[in-house]
Design an enzyme around this catalytic site. Structure first.
Site, PDB file in Angstrom:
ATOM      1  N   PRO A 152      67.483  36.652  10.299  1.00  0.00           N
ATOM      2  CA  PRO A 152      66.729  36.124   9.988  1.00  0.00           C
ATOM      3  C   PRO A 152      66.034  35.458  10.580  1.00  0.00           C
ATOM      4  O   PRO A 152      67.078  34.321  10.605  1.00  0.00           O
ATOM      5  CB  PRO A 152      66.330  35.793   8.661  1.00  0.00           C
ATOM      6  CG  PRO A 152      67.839  36.018   7.757  1.00  0.00           C
ATOM      7  CD  PRO A 152      68.406  36.420   9.327  1.00  0.00           C
ATOM      8  N   GLY A 153      64.809  35.090  11.628  1.00  0.00           N
ATOM      9  CA  GLY A 153      64.212  33.629  12.093  1.00  0.00           C
ATOM     10  C   GLY A 153      63.449  33.032  11.211  1.00  0.00           C
ATOM     11  O   GLY A 153      63.321  32.297   9.827  1.00  0.00           O
ATOM     12  N   CYS A 210      43.084  23.386  29.447  1.00  0.00           N
ATOM     13  CA  CYS A 210      41.868  24.134  29.882  1.00  0.00           C
ATOM     14  C   CYS A 210      41.569  25.859  30.518  1.00  0.00           C
ATOM     15  O   CYS A 210      42.986  26.178  31.292  1.00  0.00           O
ATOM     16  CB  CYS A 210      41.815  22.834  31.942  1.00  0.00           C
ATOM     17  SG  CYS A 210      41.343  21.875  30.944  1.00  0.00           S
TER      18      CYS A 210
HETATM   19  N1  LLP Z   1      67.990  38.765  16.146  1.00  0.00           N
HETATM   20  C1  LLP Z   1      67.708  38.916  16.694  1.00  0.00           C
HETATM   21  C2  LLP Z   1      68.637  40.456  18.169  1.00  0.00           C
HETATM   22  C3  LLP Z   1      66.869  38.672  17.810  1.00  0.00           C
HETATM   23  O1  LLP Z   1      65.560  39.251  19.113  1.00  0.00           O
HETATM   24  C4  LLP Z   1      65.574  38.221  17.111  1.00  0.00           C
HETATM   25  C5  LLP Z   1      63.871  38.047  18.069  1.00  0.00           C
HETATM   26  C6  LLP Z   1      65.843  37.739  15.302  1.00  0.00           C
HETATM   27  C7  LLP Z   1      67.329  37.962  15.259  1.00  0.00           C
HETATM   28  C8  LLP Z   1      64.593  36.924  14.573  1.00  0.00           C
HETATM   29  O2  LLP Z   1      63.805  37.926  14.200  1.00  0.00           O
HETATM   30  P1  LLP Z   1      63.378  37.018  13.381  1.00  0.00           P
HETATM   31  O3  LLP Z   1      63.665  37.386  12.429  1.00  0.00           O
HETATM   32  O4  LLP Z   1      62.926  35.849  14.001  1.00  0.00           O
HETATM   33  O5  LLP Z   1      61.949  38.048  13.559  1.00  0.00           O
HETATM   34  N2  LLP Z   1      58.239  35.053  19.598  1.00  0.00           N
HETATM   35  C9  LLP Z   1      58.453  35.999  19.073  1.00  0.00           C
HETATM   36  C10 LLP Z   1      58.783  36.740  18.442  1.00  0.00           C
HETATM   37  C11 LLP Z   1      60.558  37.379  19.635  1.00  0.00           C
HETATM   38  C12 LLP Z   1      61.473  37.752  18.305  1.00  0.00           C
HETATM   39  C13 LLP Z   1      62.209  37.913  19.311  1.00  0.00           C
HETATM   40  N3  LLP Z   1      63.813  38.245  18.557  1.00  0.00           N
HETATM   41  C14 LLP Z   1      56.845  36.001  17.834  1.00  0.00           C
HETATM   42  O6  LLP Z   1      56.105  34.756  17.533  1.00  0.00           O
HETATM   43  O7  LLP Z   1      56.317  36.149  17.249  1.00  0.00           O
END
Ligand code: LLP
Length: 463
Positions: A321-322, A391
């Site tokens: 989780p991020g 801009c």
């Molecule tokens: N593990 C892998 C292999 C991933 O590619 C990702 C996210 C995560 C974990 C973590 O995912 P999370 O739990 O944070 O959803 N920039 C986009 C999200 C891109 C996610 C990329 N990979 C946004 O702002 O919604």
């Protein structure tokens, strides 16, 4: 003004259909705990506080815009994930959501592991003392130099993303006299219900090795033959900002299916599976995210059940989780600069940041909430669009929110749930300087990532 659809699509939302807007909340001064960090509240004067410090003092000390991060909340969420999964599973925080050395130390102290996906993230993790064996290295195109550094540092696992990489990592590890622990990332053909740009497990995309057509099975076959790597498991990540657990259920079913195939063909039971990240958070009061213990219970049950059915030992589970850890812990604090009421439409509220500190609205059509935080107000709600200073007409931070109609230049407003993918995706567009990240806890505040300066910009410009 016409209210029919604009030919250029919904980003030109000056022509939204009648009745599109949600009703204003009954009291604009109330801060929904779902979208605000844990220690956020209002003091006796109505000024919003976080970690025991009011936002006016924070703005005075650190300037605006600024990301204000509630360290107590971050640690609580990290701990909740850790304890929800217990000792039989590993939680890897996805550093791409937001990474700094302070964050690495908090994670280390709270017993979490770390997922990095570039040399820069690896350097940050190592420089803050994260033990290398607790780091997983990701990416669909890691350079040989990055692989070399990761193997030399002794990272706990490298997640292989292509056939070339299987050979590349094995070769580099062997040349270093190492046997690198690896997982293979597969795509299980699940398209999570999320924005197309961030869905990552359907087959037509750059990540992973397809399960379909026996491609992943062939990758396993090759990996098992190479001396430089030790295949410890299979990885799957099905997307981002997901609320519905059924995608994970299908993914787990398919990953376990591959484990069974591997056991039947090679007599090897791979000991680990990683189900990735992607769990959603509340950006507005309409979102209803799951708690870590519910997610842990659901994922553990799915994997256990599938393994029992396949007569396999249950592998050690890991998750990444991020957003679900850092997303809700921060808000962006802005000062209002100009206010333009457009008759019959909405009021444009310009702040001192914009798409350079939050690209998510422009990129994914993301929804955010907003509140006046430097005071309370009993004025009527007005439909507002919070825009930045760039801009570009797509420079929108909050497409649609309600703010009090007595809003004035100099007021502070804040956008909650900006802890994930805002600072980490920030840019210098228009040579706007990236805001600092200020951590607050127990009445203390400190900068953990400082504000960029014009000197920083000029230092890179060699003339
Ligand atoms: N593990 C892998 C292999 C991933 O590619 C990702 C996210 C995560 C974990 C973590 O995912 P999370 O739990 O944070 O959803 N920039 C986009 C999200 C891109 C996610 C990329 N990979 C946004 O702002 O919604």
């Amino acid at each position: 003004m016409s209210r029919s659809a604009h030919p250029a699509g919904p980003r030109h939302a000056d022509v939204l259909p009648e009745g599109h807007y949600s009703a204003p909340p009954s009291d604009l001064n109330v801060l929904d705990p779902k979208v605000w960090a844990q220690t956020v509240g209002r003091d006796g004067d109505g000024v919003v506080t976080v970690g025991g410090i009011d936002v006016k003092s924070l703005a005075e000390e650190y300037g605006t815009p600024a990301y204000i991060l509630d360290e107590t909340d971050f640690r609580a969420r990290a701990r909740a994930w850790r304890s929800a999964f217990g000792g039989d599973a590993d939680v890897f925080y996805a550093g791409k959501a937001f990474l700094s050395r302070a964050v690495v130390r908090w994670l280390h102290e709270e017993g979490l592991n770390l997922d990095v996906c570039s040399g820069g993230e690896l350097a940050t993790a190592l420089s803050a003392g994260m033990p290398a064996e607790r780091i997983a290295f990701h990416g669909n195109n890691k350079s040989s130099e990055e692989i070399h550094r990761a193997v030399s540092a002794g990272v706990g696992r490298i997640v292989l993303d292509s056939f070339q990489e299987i050979v590349r990592v094995a070769h580099i590890a062997q040349s270093l006299g190492r046997r690198q622990r690896v997982q293979i990332r597969i795509t299980v053909g699940v398209e999570a219900h999320t924005h197309e740009f961030i869905a990552t497990a359907h087959e037509d995309q750059k990540f992973g090795i397809p399960l379909a057509g026996g491609v992943a099975a062939e990758a396993v076959r090759r990996a098992l033959k190479l001396d430089g790597i030790e295949l410890i498991g299979i990885h799957s990540h099905i997307g981002s900002q997901i609320f519905d657990m059924s995608g994970f259920e299908v993914a787990a079913h398919r990953v376990v299916g591959l484990l069974k195939e591997v056991r039947d063909e090679h007599g090897v039971e791979l000991p680990e599976i990683d189900l990735g990240g992607g769990l959603g958070i509340a950006y507005t009061s309409d979102d209803d995210p799951r708690e870590p213990h519910e997610i842990a219970k659901a994922l553990t049950e799915i994997v256990t059940r599938e393994c029992e059915a396949a007569k396999l030992r249950t592998p050690r589970i890991s998750v990444e989780p991020g957003r679900a850890i850092v997303g809700p812990t921060a808000f962006t604090l802005y000062e209002v600069g100009t206010i333009k009421p457009l008759d019959g439409l909405r009021t444009y509220v310009s702040v001192d940041g914009g798409m350079s500190d939050n690209i998510r609205t422009a990129l994914y059509d993301a929804e955010y909430s907003v509140a006046l935080v430097s005071r309370t107000s009993d004025a009527e709600p007005m439909l507002a669009r919070v825009v930045g200073k760039h801009c570009e007409s797509g420079d929108i931070v909050v497409k649609e929110g309600f703010l009090p109609s007595d809003l004035a230049p100099g007021d502070l407003i804040a956008v909650p749930a900006t802890g994930a993918y805002c600072r980490s995706m920030a840019s210098n567009y228009n040579h706007v300087l990236r805001p600092p990240v200020v951590a607050v806890a127990d009445g203390e505040s400190r900068v953990i990532v400082r504000r960029e300066t014009e000197d920083d910009l000029l230092r890179l410009d060699v003339g």
